[in-house]
Scaffold this active site. Structure first.
Site, PDB file in Angstrom:
ATOM      1  CB  CYS A   1     -12.094 -61.953 -12.752  1.00 31.95           C
ATOM      2  SG  CYS A   1     -11.083 -62.968 -14.156  1.00 31.95           S
ATOM      3  CD  GLU A   2     -15.747 -61.695 -19.559  1.00 33.73           C
ATOM      4  OE1 GLU A   2     -16.803 -61.568 -19.339  1.00 33.73           O
ATOM      5  OE2 GLU A   2     -14.948 -61.749 -20.663  1.00 33.73           O
ATOM      6  CG  HIS A   3     -10.445 -63.801 -18.238  1.00 37.52           C
ATOM      7  ND1 HIS A   3      -9.803 -62.549 -18.095  1.00 37.52           N
ATOM      8  CD2 HIS A   3     -11.116 -63.994 -19.481  1.00 37.52           C
ATOM      9  CE1 HIS A   3     -10.269 -61.913 -19.361  1.00 37.52           C
ATOM     10  NE2 HIS A   3     -10.651 -62.820 -20.058  1.00 37.52           N
ATOM     11  CG  HIS A   4      -9.218 -66.600 -13.463  1.00 44.24           C
ATOM     12  ND1 HIS A   4      -8.818 -65.530 -14.329  1.00 44.24           N
ATOM     13  CD2 HIS A   4      -8.163 -67.608 -13.965  1.00 44.24           C
ATOM     14  CE1 HIS A   4      -7.565 -65.682 -14.853  1.00 44.24           C
ATOM     15  NE2 HIS A   4      -7.255 -67.143 -14.768  1.00 44.24           N
TER      16      HIS A   4
ATOM     17  CD  GLN B   1     -10.000 -52.393 -13.766  1.00 43.33           C
ATOM     18  OE1 GLN B   1      -9.481 -53.513 -13.050  1.00 43.33           O
ATOM     19  NE2 GLN B   1      -9.653 -51.163 -13.587  1.00 43.33           N
TER      20      GLN B   1
ATOM     21  CG  HIS C   1      -8.205 -57.835 -11.811  1.00 41.40           C
ATOM     22  ND1 HIS C   1      -9.006 -58.415 -12.728  1.00 41.40           N
ATOM     23  CD2 HIS C   1      -8.095 -56.475 -11.718  1.00 41.40           C
ATOM     24  CE1 HIS C   1      -9.559 -57.121 -13.078  1.00 41.40           C
ATOM     25  NE2 HIS C   1      -9.057 -56.108 -12.900  1.00 41.40           N
TER      26      HIS C   1
ATOM     27  CB  CYS D   1      -7.610 -63.801 -11.429  1.00 48.23           C
ATOM     28  SG  CYS D   1      -7.555 -62.615 -12.537  1.00 48.23           S
TER      29      CYS D   1
HETATM   30  N1  LIG Z   1      -7.625 -57.175 -19.650  1.00 56.56           N
HETATM   31  C1  LIG Z   1      -8.148 -57.822 -18.676  1.00 56.56           C
HETATM   32  N2  LIG Z   1      -7.436 -58.853 -18.486  1.00 56.56           N
HETATM   33  C2  LIG Z   1      -7.896 -59.679 -17.290  1.00 56.56           C
HETATM   34  C3  LIG Z   1      -8.858 -59.046 -16.588  1.00 56.56           C
HETATM   35  N3  LIG Z   1      -9.101 -60.132 -15.473  1.00 56.56           N
HETATM   36  C4  LIG Z   1      -8.368 -61.015 -15.667  1.00 56.56           C
HETATM   37  N4  LIG Z   1      -7.564 -60.959 -16.887  1.00 56.56           N
HETATM   38  C5  LIG Z   1      -6.522 -61.526 -17.456  1.00 56.56           C
HETATM   39  O1  LIG Z   1      -7.059 -62.394 -18.062  1.00 56.56           O
HETATM   40  C6  LIG Z   1      -6.113 -63.480 -18.633  1.00 56.56           C
HETATM   41  C7  LIG Z   1      -6.589 -64.761 -18.997  1.00 56.56           C
HETATM   42  O2  LIG Z   1      -5.147 -65.445 -19.475  1.00 56.56           O
HETATM   43  P1  LIG Z   1      -5.314 -66.964 -19.682  1.00 56.56           P
HETATM   44  O3  LIG Z   1      -3.642 -67.114 -20.019  1.00 56.56           O
HETATM   45  O4  LIG Z   1      -6.471 -67.413 -20.655  1.00 56.56           O
HETATM   46  O5  LIG Z   1      -5.564 -67.627 -18.449  1.00 56.56           O
HETATM   47  P2  LIG Z   1      -4.315 -68.185 -17.185  1.00 56.56           P
HETATM   48  O6  LIG Z   1      -3.553 -69.276 -17.844  1.00 56.56           O
HETATM   49  O7  LIG Z   1      -5.139 -68.475 -15.938  1.00 56.56           O
HETATM   50  O8  LIG Z   1      -3.479 -66.946 -17.016  1.00 56.56           O
HETATM   51  P3  LIG Z   1      -2.634 -66.601 -15.710  1.00 56.56           P
HETATM   52  O9  LIG Z   1      -3.538 -65.581 -15.035  1.00 56.56           O
HETATM   53  O10 LIG Z   1      -1.526 -65.612 -16.366  1.00 56.56           O
HETATM   54  O11 LIG Z   1      -2.155 -67.495 -15.152  1.00 56.56           O
HETATM   55  C8  LIG Z   1      -4.862 -63.288 -17.463  1.00 56.56           C
HETATM   56  O12 LIG Z   1      -3.924 -62.687 -17.940  1.00 56.56           O
HETATM   57  C9  LIG Z   1      -5.458 -62.205 -16.460  1.00 56.56           C
HETATM   58  O13 LIG Z   1      -4.644 -61.577 -15.691  1.00 56.56           O
HETATM   59  C10 LIG Z   1      -9.490 -57.902 -16.886  1.00 56.56           C
HETATM   60  O14 LIG Z   1     -10.498 -57.465 -16.185  1.00 56.56           O
HETATM   61  N5  LIG Z   1      -9.003 -57.130 -17.942  1.00 56.56           N
HETATM   62 ZN   LIG Z   2      -9.098 -63.400 -13.749  1.00 53.88          ZN
END
Ligand SMILES: Nc1nc2c(ncn2[C@@H]2O[C@H](COP(=O)(O)OP(=O)(O)OP(=O)(O)O)[C@@H](O)[C@H]2O)c(=O)[nH]1
Ligand SMILES: [Zn+2]
Length: 201
Positions: free
Chosen positions: A90-93, A133, A161, A163
């Site tokens: 996951c590129e976010h985490h 994804q 996921h 995360c």
């Molecule tokens: N659409 C999508 N979202 C993703 C994917 N992988 C992770 N995410 C979401 O990316 C979002 C990032 O949200 P943020 O609010 O910036 O980050 P955060 O505070 O860590 O969010 P939480 O996970 O809700 O604690 C989260 O809702 C994740 O579930 C993916 O492959 N596709």
């Molecule tokens: Zn993530």
């Protein structure tokens, strides 16, 4: 090492800098309150750097590098490979998302097909990158359309996921399903046939 790959107009990816990755992991260990010089952690920054070289190896690969073997078999019916393992990040985490991909296509009129293993290799090219994804799913579909010029493509990806399970909302077992459908597979009858094959266990 192949040339850097341009990702969707997001710019050139630089060369993997193992030393820099190693220093960053060392800093992270200090930031979380660990001692990177204690015996068990001494080799960890170097190990993690090597692991990331592997986990993100897809940044250095292009789909045409793996969709190499094509045959003109004259087969013009659907080809579907189910349950291809997906191990992505996951590129976010920067934690894993894991599951399966189902990849199907209807070959071109000339019947241009590729080796079955190449579809799984294609999944890896895009999975082994910092990803979301949805993009993983469309990149697999679009690269197949471009390279094999088939009459249609369907890609369905089902992943959990980490995360969402090991942190944050902490919902273990939730599955995300994404699909990308192109060309003749958009026709309801053909799409339904593909979906019933994908769903059959
Ligand atoms: N659409 C999508 N979202 C993703 C994917 N992988 C992770 N995410 C979401 O990316 C979002 C990032 O949200 P943020 O609010 O910036 O980050 P955060 O505070 O860590 O969010 P939480 O996970 O809700 O604690 C989260 O809702 C994740 O579930 C993916 O492959 N596709
Ligand atoms: Zn993530």
């Amino acid at each position: 090492m192949t040339d850097p790959v341009t990702l969707d107009g997001e710019g050139q990816i630089g060369e993997f800098d193992e030393k820099r990755a190693e220093n960053a992991v060392r800093e992270l260990l200090i930031a979380v309150g660990e001692d990177p010089d204690r015996e068990g952690l001494r080799e960890t920054p170097a190990r993690v750097a090597r692991a990331y070289r592997e986990i993100f190896a897809g940044l250095w690969q292009k789909p045409e590098d793996v969709l190499t073997t094509t045959f003109d078999l004259g087969h013009d019916e659907m080809v579907l490979v189910k349950d291809i393992e997906v191990l992505s990040s996951c590129e976010h985490h920067l934690v894993p998302f894991v599951g399966v991909a189902h990849v199907g296509y209807i070959p071109s009129v000339e019947g241009k097909i590729t080796g079955l293993s190449k579809l799984a290799r294609l999944v890896d090219v895009y999975a082994r990158r910092p990803q979301v994804q949805e993009r993983l799913t469309t990149q697999i579909a679009d690269s197949l359309m471009e390279i094999l010029e088939p009459r249609g493509v369907i890609v369905v990806v089902e992943c959990e996921h980490m995360c969402m399970s090991m942190r944050g909302v902490r919902k273990v077992g939730a599955k995300t399903i994404t699909s990308a459908v192109r060309g003749q597979l958009r026709d309801p009858a053909t799409r339904n046939e593909a979906m019933s094959l994908i769903m059959a266990r």
